[in-house]
Enzyme design. Structure first.
Site, PDB file in Angstrom:
ATOM      1  N   ASP A   1     -15.247   3.555  -1.680  1.00  0.00           N
ATOM      2  CA  ASP A   1     -14.827   3.627  -3.145  1.00  0.00           C
ATOM      3  C   ASP A   1     -15.085   2.265  -3.646  1.00  0.00           C
ATOM      4  O   ASP A   1     -15.320   1.271  -2.914  1.00  0.00           O
ATOM      5  CB  ASP A   1     -13.579   4.337  -3.407  1.00  0.00           C
TER       6      ASP A   1
ATOM      7  N   TYR B   1      -4.592  11.345   5.997  1.00  0.00           N
ATOM      8  CA  TYR B   1      -4.501  10.398   5.163  1.00  0.00           C
ATOM      9  C   TYR B   1      -4.008  11.114   3.829  1.00  0.00           C
ATOM     10  O   TYR B   1      -4.860  11.964   3.397  1.00  0.00           O
ATOM     11  CB  TYR B   1      -5.548   9.813   4.772  1.00  0.00           C
TER      12      TYR B   1
ATOM     13  N   ASP C   1     -12.905   1.785   2.915  1.00  0.00           N
ATOM     14  CA  ASP C   1     -13.103   2.997   2.330  1.00  0.00           C
ATOM     15  C   ASP C   1     -14.430   2.967   1.319  1.00  0.00           C
ATOM     16  O   ASP C   1     -14.822   1.888   0.856  1.00  0.00           O
ATOM     17  CB  ASP C   1     -12.203   3.510   1.373  1.00  0.00           C
TER      18      ASP C   1
END
Length: 628
Positions: free
Chosen positions: A119, A337, A117
């Site tokens: 992040d 998600y 991801d």
DNA sequence: GCAAGGTC
């Protein structure tokens, strides 16, 4: 050339593999149940067609801990944990197998591409993957590993991400390492200190083998609960005054409310009242009439925190129950998600396609068909984008009445209705306000006429209803007063903390993340710092989170100790840490600087707590005795 | 026996 791709979770690996492989993908099992290895070919720029293996991990591979032989519980003073060495080890059983899987696949690969991801935690997980791969392939380094940058799974976006690799962000990795180390040192030291302190002083805590834990997120969470509880308990009602009038029009009575806020000074209110009484007696004049269109806005696209708040409010589900149900729905492929901070859809999302899947529903299919036939509107766009996941939305239609649990049924319905609402028009109405002057004081009455319910036809979790229509006044009209009273009332206390309010407070103050907020609430309940209680009249019972005696004692004790405005039970310390972590990522501060500063800060706080430990003990004794 | 962060 052979390329190894590794994603943060199996769902991403599968989806990316089938996109890049163009459907020609072979699947191999790994030694971990949920994780598969996908083989296909893809043409990367500059290196031509490559054979690719795509696999995944299951979140972080490692965790920090201390050497139990040297720094185990009882083997050192808790304060030594602020400068103990730290060990990084694989977390749980599966991580060993996952590391092995990556190492095996990396051995014969020329290049590693990270698909975690986008992040901060994702960068760190990427680094863990790199470390696993380097075990068998020493040519892989932080500098040469490819990092795919993607924020959703749409085909062209994924292909472009594959063709334009970036680098892993070493500063984001540093920030995560900093958080991990500080949480570990502060958590372990204070937990041991508090547990031992309460065990020596309170027989029952020793006998019940209670654990008195401290965590940088647990305590601020508890702090919110105690803070509210104390405000309710210490609330002193105040008397206030206001003028209330009722006018007559034809045979209708219309109560009107005073434009001024409530006054806490009786004499002032009395003077205003008598003044008007002298001037106007029992007659008021209509001075303003307005009718204007008004809207009731449809909701924003759904984030995790909003989902949890709403399911708590509408269905009385706990944050954890909601997230658990959402996860099950996700794993069955029914919804997207469920951990996301994003409240805007990517403009490229095929909303119409997603919506059309809901047309077969007996419950909302008719409504959806109307949208598809032309009533569909673009969703509102919020201001948050976590660059990793879209807002939560249904992926496909399922008959929710056949879902396994009631919670799943509720959450699927909610997610779907919310999505349909997002693609609908706002509710429309007309608001009328009439203003009257009695003496020198003005009063208003308002009415609402709902013209089109639109999204509210499907999103039926709250009401927006027409009021009784206002009488037809004309400007300048004199109306008779049926009543003009000086009324007194009392301010009422705030209510105890509801779970949805607590989630909102944690979110605003940056306590925990969308994925962990529910866990922190569960933790303060499990530690018996707080408990859930149903309060109120039997018909309108509501669930609240109230602190226990121990919870109050801990927060009040720490408040009394006083830490230069950075109390351990307030959210500011966590907020400062988050800000410093952001600075590491922005290259404005170094990991070591932030570590040094916060370790020192926690060490000072620890020494002060240790020195003033009697306050903590007294605080609990005092509360126990008071309630005995 | 301890934290918070990923995910199944």
């Amino acid at each position: 050339m052979k390329i190894l791709c590794v994603a943060e979770k199996p769902s991403i690996a599968k989806s990316v593999a089938y996109t890049l492989g163009g459907g020609k993908v072979t699947v191999r099992n790994s030694s971990v149940k949920y994780v598969k290895n996908y083989d296909f070919t893809f043409e990367f720029p500059g290196v031509g067609r490559c054979s690719v293996t795509m696999t995944s991990v299951l979140g972080h591979l490692t965790e920090m801990t201390i050497d139990n032989n040297r720094y185990g519980w009882g083997k050192c003073l808790p304060i030594n944990l602020f400068d103990s060495t730290i060990i990084v080890k694989e977390n749980g059983n599966d991580s060993k197998k996952l590391v092995q899987n990556i190492a095996n696949e990396a051995r014969l690969s020329n290049q590693l591409m990270i698909w975690t991801d986008c992040d901060r935690e994702g960068e760190h997980i990427g680094w863990e993957i790199l470390n696993a791969a380097s075990k068998t392939n020493s040519s892989l380094t932080l500098e040469n590993v490819w990092r795919a940058q993607f924020s959703h799974l749409e085909r062209s976006h994924i292909i472009s991400a594959a063709k334009n690799p970036k680098q892993l962000d070493r500063y984001a990795i540093d920030a995560v390492c900093t958080r991990m180390e500080l949480d570990l040192r502060a958590g372990f030291s204070f937990t041991r200190f508090l547990t031992d302190l309460f065990k020596t002083n309170f027989q029952e805590i020793k006998e019940e083998r209670r654990l008195i834990s401290y965590g940088g997120c647990q305590f601020p969470t508890l702090g919110f609960v105690v803070d509210r509880y104390m405000r309710v308990k210490e609330f002193v009602p105040e008397e206030f005054w206001y003028i209330s009038i009722e006018v007559k029009k034809g045979n209708r009575k219309l109560p009107m409310s005073w434009s001024r806020p409530h006054l806490f000074d009786r004499l002032a209110a009395m003077l205003l009242y008598e003044n008007s009484l002298d001037i106007a007696k029992d007659e008021a004049e209509i001075v303003h009439i307005i009718s204007k269109p008004t809207s009731n806005f449809k909701p924003l696209p759904l984030t995790t925190v909003q989902l949890q708040k709403d399911c708590s409010k509408f269905f009385k589900l706990s944050a954890k129950e909601t997230l658990d149900a959402a996860e099950k729905l996700y794993n069955q492929g029914f919804i997207s998600y469920p951990r996301t901070e994003t409240d805007r859809f990517d403009p490229k999302t095929d909303l119409k396609n997603l919506l059309s899947k809901q047309a077969e529903s007996p419950q909302w299919g008719g409504y959806v068909q109307e949208l598809l036939d032309g009533k569909m509107r673009s969703p509102r766009a919020g201001k948050h984008d976590d660059k990793a996941h879209p807002p939560i939305h249904p992926i496909c239609y399922t008959d929710f009445t056949k879902l396994k649990s009631r919670n799943e049924q509720l959450v699927y319905q909610y997610v779907t209705k919310r999505f349909i609402a997002c693609c609908s028009d706002d509710a429309k109405g007309v608001k009328s306000i009439v203003t009257a002057k009695w003496g020198l004081e003005t009063f208003t009455a308002s009415g609402l006429m709902v013209l089109e319910k639109n999204y509210l036809d499907i999103y039926d979790y709250f009401k927006w209803t027409s009021t009784k229509e206002l009488p037809e006044f004309t400007l300048g009209e004199k109306v008779k007063l049926l009543k003009a009273d000086l009324v007194t009332g009392k301010t009422s206390p705030p209510s105890y903390m509801s779970e949805s309010e607590l989630i909102a407070l944690m979110d605003i103050n940056g306590i925990g993340t969308d994925a962990t907020i529910a866990e922190h609430i569960e933790k303060i309940l499990a530690r018996e710092y707080a408990s859930k209680q149903s309060l109120g009249e039997s018909r309108s019972k509501k669930a609240y989170i109230l602190p226990t005696e121990l919870g109050c004692a801990l927060v009040e004790g720490f408040n009394q100790i006083g830490f230069d405005n950075l109390s351990l039970s307030k959210p500011f310390l966590r907020k400062q840490l988050e800000e410093s972590l952001a600075k590491i990522t922005a290259k404005q501060e170094t990991k070591n600087n932030v570590l040094d500063r916060f370790i020192e800060l926690y060490r000072q706080a620890f020494m002060l707590s240790n020195q003033k430990q009697a306050i903590l003990v007294k605080s609990y004794r005092h509360i126990q005795r008071r309630n005995a």
